[in-house]
Enzyme design. Structure first.
Site, PDB file in Angstrom:
ATOM      1  N   HIS A 164      25.748  45.724 -74.011  1.00  0.00           N
ATOM      2  CA  HIS A 164      26.624  44.989 -74.769  1.00  0.00           C
ATOM      3  C   HIS A 164      26.593  43.563 -74.519  1.00  0.00           C
ATOM      4  CE1 HIS A 164      28.371  48.547 -76.605  1.00  0.00           C
ATOM      5  NE2 HIS A 164      28.734  49.015 -75.524  1.00  0.00           N
ATOM      6  N   GLU A 223      26.909  50.539 -80.117  1.00  0.00           N
ATOM      7  CA  GLU A 223      26.788  51.631 -79.003  1.00  0.00           C
ATOM      8  C   GLU A 223      25.355  52.104 -78.887  1.00  0.00           C
ATOM      9  OE1 GLU A 223      28.999  52.337 -76.394  1.00  0.00           O
ATOM     10  OE2 GLU A 223      30.230  50.846 -77.599  1.00  0.00           O
ATOM     11  N   HIS A 230      24.013  50.535 -69.906  1.00  0.00           N
ATOM     12  CA  HIS A 230      24.511  50.813 -71.263  1.00  0.00           C
ATOM     13  C   HIS A 230      25.649  49.252 -71.372  1.00  0.00           C
ATOM     14  CE1 HIS A 230      26.608  52.315 -74.860  1.00  0.00           C
ATOM     15  NE2 HIS A 230      27.607  51.808 -74.125  1.00  0.00           N
ATOM     16  N   GLU A 231      26.515  49.163 -70.447  1.00  0.00           N
ATOM     17  CA  GLU A 231      27.721  48.302 -70.587  1.00  0.00           C
ATOM     18  C   GLU A 231      26.940  46.762 -70.708  1.00  0.00           C
ATOM     19  OE1 GLU A 231      30.708  48.699 -71.360  1.00  0.00           O
ATOM     20  OE2 GLU A 231      30.378  50.964 -71.035  1.00  0.00           O
ATOM     21  N   ASP A 263      23.005  51.946 -75.699  1.00  0.00           N
ATOM     22  CA  ASP A 263      22.209  52.981 -75.218  1.00  0.00           C
ATOM     23  C   ASP A 263      20.712  52.777 -74.824  1.00  0.00           C
ATOM     24  OD1 ASP A 263      24.553  54.597 -74.880  1.00  0.00           O
ATOM     25  OD2 ASP A 263      24.052  55.918 -76.689  1.00  0.00           O
TER      26      ASP A 263
END
Length: 408
Positions: free
Chosen positions: A270, A341, A266-267, A345
């Protein structure tokens, strides 16, 4: 002009109180619903924690409002009468430092209550008085040394250029980038104990994941966050050569390898989506707007505060009134963040698996006692992340069918 700022602060105060009361009423009602995402006991506990936090926020907001009235009523002019220094930059350093220190002392009871009463009551805080004092002293030293240098720098720019706010923006923006670069190094040297992962299998899996998406870092580290708090977290810290993957020891303990990889996925989403650069860009635009406003304030505003239109006063006015502008820009920034976000995801679930990401989010919610429901207005203003209910829906899961498991 001062009247406009005061009206803005009053609106900021009133809306904060209103949203807190709306959130408390909403959570009290939602507390009676059948538990979702969290197990039944933690669902009720998370609701109680959310309510108590908002009650504390209401008291704190009222208190901040009183301090605001006292500062603009006579506090700033009285402090000005005490700080009689001819050097413009030295006066700015002493005046602003004293303003910040006095505010910190006056608001310290709320920090102490939150740390040693509220967060201990709900099993979060492991902070000891000795560690709190040690952290406070270190933070104070950093502030007095580096904060004073920044104040001196911006006061020199204000005093030297007619369009100082342009160069002031460039200077402060550069300082913020530098702080982001040095943050993990400072945490490592002064506050936390960073260690290479002892689980070499996990470290190898993480390195493979980072290589898969082309993320270059200075290493993967575990940090002893549990000495202060039991909540789970992970982050990518630093910029350039200082960039590193940091895992809270609590996260390593509670999540399986696949779940942890899903969180990192997930990070990394970004990173791949350019959100870091976008966030820096948004921050830059917001800061530029702030400097453009506070760099062109009329003398009447400072006369209303019984201050001179000089560096010490400009910096202090910026510190007092910038939260108002931040608050009213918050919905737009939060909306952009929530969109990012969802995209992260999706990237993380594709990189690892949806099941692993969902299981990880379930554990994070239960361990951190994050109540899954909030008032829509509260979400609109304060949520930088979408509610878990909505995140699970986007991932194709019905929250009623999700079951939390303690097993690692």
């Amino acid at each position: 002009m001062l009247e406009i700022f005061v009206i803005g602060f009053c609106a900021y105060f009133a809306f904060n109180i209103y949203t807190s009361f709306m959130q408390i009423g909403f959570v009290k009602n939602a507390k009676t619903f059948q538990a979702i995402i969290l197990d039944s006991a933690k669902y009720e506990e998370a609701a109680n924690y959310s309510i108590e936090k908002e009650k504390l926020a209401i008291v704190s907001t009222f208190y901040d409002f009183v301090l605001f009235i006292l500062w603009i009523g006579f506090g700033l002019s009285y402090l000005d009468s005490l700080v009689q220094i001819e050097s413009f930059w030295l006066k700015a350093v002493v005046f602003v430092d004293l303003f910040i220190i006095i505010n910190w002392i006056l608001t310290l009871p709320f920090e102490l209550y939150s740390t040693f009463k509220l967060n201990k009551k709900y099993g979060f805080s492991n902070m000891t008085p000795a560690l709190f004092i040690k952290d406070t002293i270190k933070t104070g030293i950093l502030f007095l040394v580096f904060g004073s240098l920044v104040i001196a720098g911006i006061s020199f720019i204000i005093n030297s250029f007619s369009s100082w706010w342009i160069w002031g923006f460039v200077f402060i923006f550069a300082v913020i980038i530098l702080i982001n670069m040095l943050y993990p190094v400072i945490r490592d040297k002064m506050f936390d104990k960073f260690e290479k992962l002892k689980d070499k299998e996990l470290e190898a899996k993480i390195e493979n994941l980072l290589n898969e998406v082309g993320f270059k870092s200075s290493g993967v580290f575990s940090v002893d966050a549990s000495k202060r708090d039991n909540r789970l977290n992970a982050y990518f810290g630093g910029l350039g050569a200082t960039k590193r993957v940091v895992l809270f020891d609590t996260l390593v303990e509670k999540l399986t390898h696949n779940e942890l990889l899903a969180v990192l996925g997930h990070e990394l989403g970004h990173f791949k989506n350019g959100d870091i650069v976008k966030n820096i860009g948004i921050m830059g635009v917001v800061m530029f707007i702030f400097f453009a406003i506070f760099g062109n304030l009329p003398d009447e505003l400072f006369l209303g505060l019984s201050l001179n239109n000089e560096p010490y006063a400009i910096i202090t006015v910026f510190l007092i009134f910038s939260p108002i502008l931040s608050f009213f820009l918050m919905p737009l920034i939060s909306m952009i963040s929530r969109h990012n976000e969802y995209a992260a995801d999706e990237f993380g679930s594709n990189l690892q698996s949806k099941e692993d990401l969902v299981n990880a989010l379930l554990k994070l919610a239960n361990e951190n006692k994050s109540f899954p429901l909030s008032h829509p207005l509260y979400i609109f203003f304060y949520y930088s992340h979408p509610p878990l209910v909505e995140r699970f829906k986007e991932l194709g899961y019905d929250v009623k069918s999700l079951k939390f498991s303690e097993n690692k």
